[in-house]
Design a protein around this motif. Structure first.
Motif: not given
Length: 748
Positions: A421, A424, A452-453, A456, A485-486, A489-490, A492-493
C-alpha cells in the motif's frame, strides 16, 4: 389658471360631452335593435306555434272526431253487428289501422299531460273495439241473434266521447293562447316603431350636437397646437439625452441593475441578462437573493445593508448563480442614488464578470500545486522506496521461515500488505506528477482484481463484504500492471472508507463490451473491457460528483485524505486510452465504471509464485549505498543459492570488477548513489567487460537510463524478491545463450 390649462380643460369637457352623446346614441340604437329583433322572434314563435303545433293538433283531433263519429269506427262496428255485411267489417278494420297511425303521430308530438290522458282513454276504447271485432265476426258467422251478439261485443264508449270533448277543450285553450301571443307581439312591434321614430329624431339632434362640439374642439386644438409645439421641442431634446444615457447603460459591458429602497429590482440591463440567463422581465420585482449560491457569509450581507443605510457605497466579489444552475464570479459595486431632497431613492449595482480571471488564477495555483507535488514526489521517492525495499525483503525472508498458517505468517502477510500500500502511494504521487511512465502490456484484468481483493480482504473490517462477479474470467486489456493494480486498489479502498464501520458490501465485476455499445468512443476490433466497482455506502451529492476528479478535493476529514487518489486514477485511465464515470446519489451508494481497450495479444508472463522461485549458483556483485538494502538483498539471494558480494560504495565495487572482470556473472546496482550513480558504474564496468548482464534498481528515475552494450534490466523499488529472482535468472540465462551463439574469438 393659465390659458393653456383653460384650453385643455375645455378640450376635455367637449370631448367627454361628445363621447357621452355618442354612447347614448349607440346604446339607444342597440336597445331598439335588440327589442325589435326580440319582437320579431316572438311573432315568429307565436305564429309557428299557432300554425304548427296547435294547427297540427287540430288536424289530429278532427281525424279522431271522425273515427269516433258518424261513419267512423263505432258506427261501422255497430252496423256490422246489426247487418252482418262484410264491407262494414273491412271498413272498421281499416279505420282502426288509420286511427292507430293518427294516434301514434299525436303521441309522438310530445302532447301535454292532460292531452296524453285523454288520448290514452280514447285509445283504450278503440282497442276494445279492435278486440271485439273478431268476436263479432265469429258470432255473425254462427248465426247468433242480435241480442246474443250484443251481449258478446258490448263496449261502453262514453269515456272515449268524454275524452274527445276534453281533448278538444285543451286544443281550444292552446289556440286561444297562441292567438293572444300573436296579437300581443304585433302590438309591441307597433310600440317599437313609435319609439324608433322618436329615436331617429334624437339621433339627428345628437349628430348636430356632436358636430357643434367637434367644431369647438377643433378651434381649441388650434390654440393648443402652438403651445404644444414648443413643449415637444424641449421634450425631444430631453428624450435624446435620455436615449443616449439609456443606450450607454444597456450596451455597457458591466452588469447594471437598479432596485428600490427595499431591494426589489426595477431594471436590469442587457449584459445582466446575458450573464445570468434571466431576462429583465423575469427579475423585475424580485430581490437579488435569487442570485445567491450560499458561498457568501451572512455577515457580508449585513455589512452591505449597513453601508447602504449610511449612504455609502460597498465594493466586493460575489459568486452568483445562473439560471441554468451554473455560477460566475462578479466584482460588484453597490451604491445609493440620492434624490434632490437628499434622501436615498434607489440603489444601483454595477458588476464586472471576473470568472475568467479567477479561473486563470486558480489554474496557475493548481499548476503550482502540481509542480510542488512533482518536486515532493521526486524528493521522497528514492529514500522512501529504499525503506520499502528493506521492509519487503525482510518480510519475504521472514515468510520463508514462518510456519504456514501460523500467527507469525499472518502478521508477516500484513506487513507485506502495508508495504505494498505504501508502494502504491509513492506510485500515485509519481504518476500524478507524470514522472513515472507506464509500460502497457496484455494483462488479464481478473488477475489484478483477484490480487487486490486478496490484499484488501485481510485488512477490511468484518462488516464489509467484498465479492467478485467474474473472479475466474479472462479479460485482456492493454495496460501497465502497476498502474492497473493502483486503479483497482484506490477505488476499492475508497469504497471501503465510504462504508466505514457500517455494514456494507463492495462488488467488483468485469465484462466484455462490444464496440456497438460505446457510442461515444471509436470502434475497436478488439472491443472494450468494462470494470465496475460498486458499493452500498452513503453515496455522493451532485456537487461532490462535479469536483470528484479535481486535484486536492476531498470530503474526508483533515489528515484523512490527500485529494489525489481519484485524480491519479483518472489520469491513469486516460493514459491507457480508457474512460471513467461515476453514478451516485445520496443514500444509494456509488458505482465507478471504467472502460479500457481490450487486446488480442498474448497474455504477459504470469507472476511466479513462491514455489516457482528460480535459483542459481552464479557469483553476483551487489552495489547499494544503503547498508540495510544491500544486506537484505544479499541474504535473499544467498537463500536462493547465489554467491553474493555486497558493497555500499560504487567506487570500491568498480575497483573489484576492474581487478577481475570475469569474477562475477551479474552486476546489480542502485541508481542514485553519492560517489558514483548506477548508470556511470554500469558503463565503466562494461568498458572492461561488455557482455556482463546489468540490473539497475531505482527508487526514482526522472530522465531515463543510457548504458552502452546489451539492454539492461531496470527494476523499480521497492523490489519484490520473487521478481528480482526471476529477472536475475532470465538475465543469466540470456547471457549464456548469447555467448553460445557467438563464435570463438569474435568480439562481444
Amino acid at each position: 389658471m393659465t390659458s393653456q390649462e383653460i384650453t385643455t380643460t375645455r378640450f376635455y369637457n367637449v370631448g367627454i360631452a361628445a363621447l357621452i352623446l355618442l354612447l347614448l346614441t349607440v346604446m339607444l340604437g342597440l336597445y331598439l335593435g335588440g327589442q325589435t329583433r326580440s319582437q320579431f322572434r316572438e311573432v315568429e314563435a307565436s305564429w309557428t306555434d299557432y300554425d304548427g303545433d296547435v294547427g297540427q293538433k287540430g288536424v289530429w283531433i278532427s281525424s279522431l272526431r271522425g273515427y269516433l263519429g258518424y261513419g267512423g269506427i263505432i258506427h261501422n262496428f255497430k252496423n256490422y253487428v246489426l247487418r252482418g255485411a262484410p264491407e262494414y267489417f273491412e271498413r272498421t278494420g281499416e279505420q282502426i289501422e288509420q286511427f292507430n297511425a293518427t294516434m301514434a303521430q299525436y303521441l309522438d308530438g310530445n302532447p301535454r299531460e292532460d292531452e296524453r290522458t285523454a288520448l290514452l282513454a280514447i285509445q283504450a276504447i278503440i282497442d276494445q273495439y279492435a278486440a271485439k271485432l273478431p268476436v263479432a265476426r265469429d258470432a255473425v258467422a254462427r248465426g247468433l241473434s242480435l241480442e246474443q251478439v250484443d251481449v258478446l261485443v258490448a263496449v261502453d264508449d262514453s269515456r272515449a266521447i268524454q275524452a274527445l270533448v276534453d281533448l278538444e277543450a285543451v286544443w281550444q285553450t292552446s289556440r286561444a293562447i297562441s292567438t293572444s301571443r300573436m296579437f300581443a307581439a304585433v302590438d309591441q312591434g307597433q310600440t317599437l316603431i313609435l319609439i324608433g321614430f322618436v329615436s331617429i329624431g334624437l339621433l339627428v339632434f345628437a349628430a348636430l350636437s356632436i358636430g357643434a362640439l367637434l367644431i369647438m374642439m377643433l378651434r381649441d386644438m388650434r390654440g393648443s397646437m402652438s403651445l404644444l409645439s414648443d413643449e415637444l421641442v424641449r421634450r425631444r431634446k430631453l428624450e435624446q439625452s435620455e436615449g443616449r444615457l439609456a443606450s450607454a447603460v444597456e450596451q455597457s459591458p458591466s452588469t447594471i441593475f437598479i432596485t428600490d429602497t427595499r431591494g426589489r429590482i426595477l431594471y436590469a440591463n442587457r449584459r445582466f441578462a446575458q450573464l445570468t440567463g434571466w431576462t429583465s422581465a423575469e427579475v423585475e420585482g424580485k430581490t437579488p437573493k435569487f442570485l445567491q449560491t450560499g458561498d457568501t457569509k451572512p455577515e457580508v450581507y449585513e455589512e452591505i445593508r449597513k453601508c447602504l443605510g449610511q449612504g455609502k457605497e460597498w465594493h466586493g466579489v460575489f459568486r452568483n448563480r445562473k439560471k441554468d444552475g451554473g455560477s460566475y464570479w462578479v466584482e460588484t459595486k453597490i451604491l445609493p442614488l440620492i434624490g434632490p431632497d437628499g434622501t436615498v431613492q434607489n440603489f444601483i449595482g454595477l458588476g464586472e464578470d471576473v470568472t475568467e480571471k479567477r479561473q486563470a488564477r486558480e489554474q496557475v495555483a493548481r499548476a503550482q500545486k502540481l509542480e510542488a507535488v512533482g518536486l515532493l514526489a521526486g524528493g521522497i521517492a528514492h529514500d522512501f522506496n529504499n525503506v520499502l525495499t528493506t521492509i519487503v525483503g525482510a518480510a519475504h525472508l521472514a515468510a520463508l521461515d514462518a510456519p504456514e498458517g501460523s500467527d507469525i505468517a499472518m502478521e508477516i502477510e500484513q506487513i507485506d500488505i502495508a508495504a505494498q500500500r505504501a508502494q502504491s502511494l509513492v506510485h500515485g504521487l509519481l504518476t500524478f506528477a507524470r514522472r513515472e511512465p507506464g509500460k502497457p502490456q496484455a494483462i488479464n484484468l481478473c488477475d489484478i482484481v483477484r490480487e487486490v481483493t486478496r490484499l484488501l480482504r485481510a485488512s477490511l473490517p468484518p462488516t464489509i463484504h467484498m465479492t467478485c462477479a467474474d473472479e475466474h474470467g479472462k479479460f485482456l486489456v492493454m495496460a501497465d500492471h502497476t498502474h492497473l493494480h493502483q486503479i483497482v486498489m484506490n477505488l476499492c479502498r475508497n469504497a471501503a472508507e465510504a462504508i466505514g464501520g457500517a455494514e456494507g458490501s463492495i462488488t467488483i465485476s468485469v465484462t466484455k463490451l462490444s464496440q456497438g455499445l460505446l457510442e461515444d468512443q471509436k470502434p475497436r476490433p478488439e472491443g472494450w473491457v468494462q470494470l465496475e466497482i460498486r458499493d452500498d455506502g452513503p453515496g455522493m451529492s451532485l456537487e461532490t460528483r462535479k469536483h470528484l476528479f479535481d486535484p486536492f478535493f476531498t470530503t474526508k476529514p483533515l489528515g484523512k485524505g490527500s485529494g489525489l487518489g481519484l485524480v491519479v486514477v483518472a489520469g491513469l485511465v486516460e493514459e491507457m486510452g480508457g474512460t471513467i464515470s461515476v453514478e451516485s446519489a445520496p443514500g444509494e451508494g456509488a458505482c465507478f465504471t471504467i472502460r479500457l481497450p481490450g487486446t488480442s495479444q498474448s497474455e504477459a508472463v504470469p507472476e511466479i509464485t513462491a514455489k516457482d522461485i528460480p535459483r542459481g549458483h552464479e557469483r553476483l556483485i551487489l552495489v547499494d549505498d544503503q547498508p540495510e538494502i544491500a544486506a537484505t538483498f544479499r541474504r535473499v539471494l544467498m537463500r536462493l543459492g547465489y554467491r553474493v558480494e555486497a558493497y555500499t560504495s560504487s567506487v570500491i565495487a568498480l575497483e573489484k570488477m576492474r581487478a577481475d572482470p570475469n569474477a562475477f556473472d551479474l552486476l546489480i546496482t542502485d541508481m542514485v548513489m553519492p560517489e558514483m550513480n548506477g548508470e556511470v558504474l554500469a558503463n565503466l564496468v562494461r568498458d572492461h567487460r561488455a557482455d556482463v548482464p546489468v540490473i539497475i534498481c531505482t527508487g526514482y528515475n526522472p530522465s531515463g537510463i543510457s548504458i552502452q552494450g546489451a539492454p539492461v534490466i531496470v527494476l523499480n523499488k521497492p523490489i519484490d524478491p520473487l521478481d528480482l529472482a526471476r529477472q536475475i535468472r532470465w538475465a543469466l540465462d540470456s547471457a549464456k545463450a548469447h555467448a553460445a551463439t557467438v563464435p570463438a574469438g569474435a568480439p562481444t
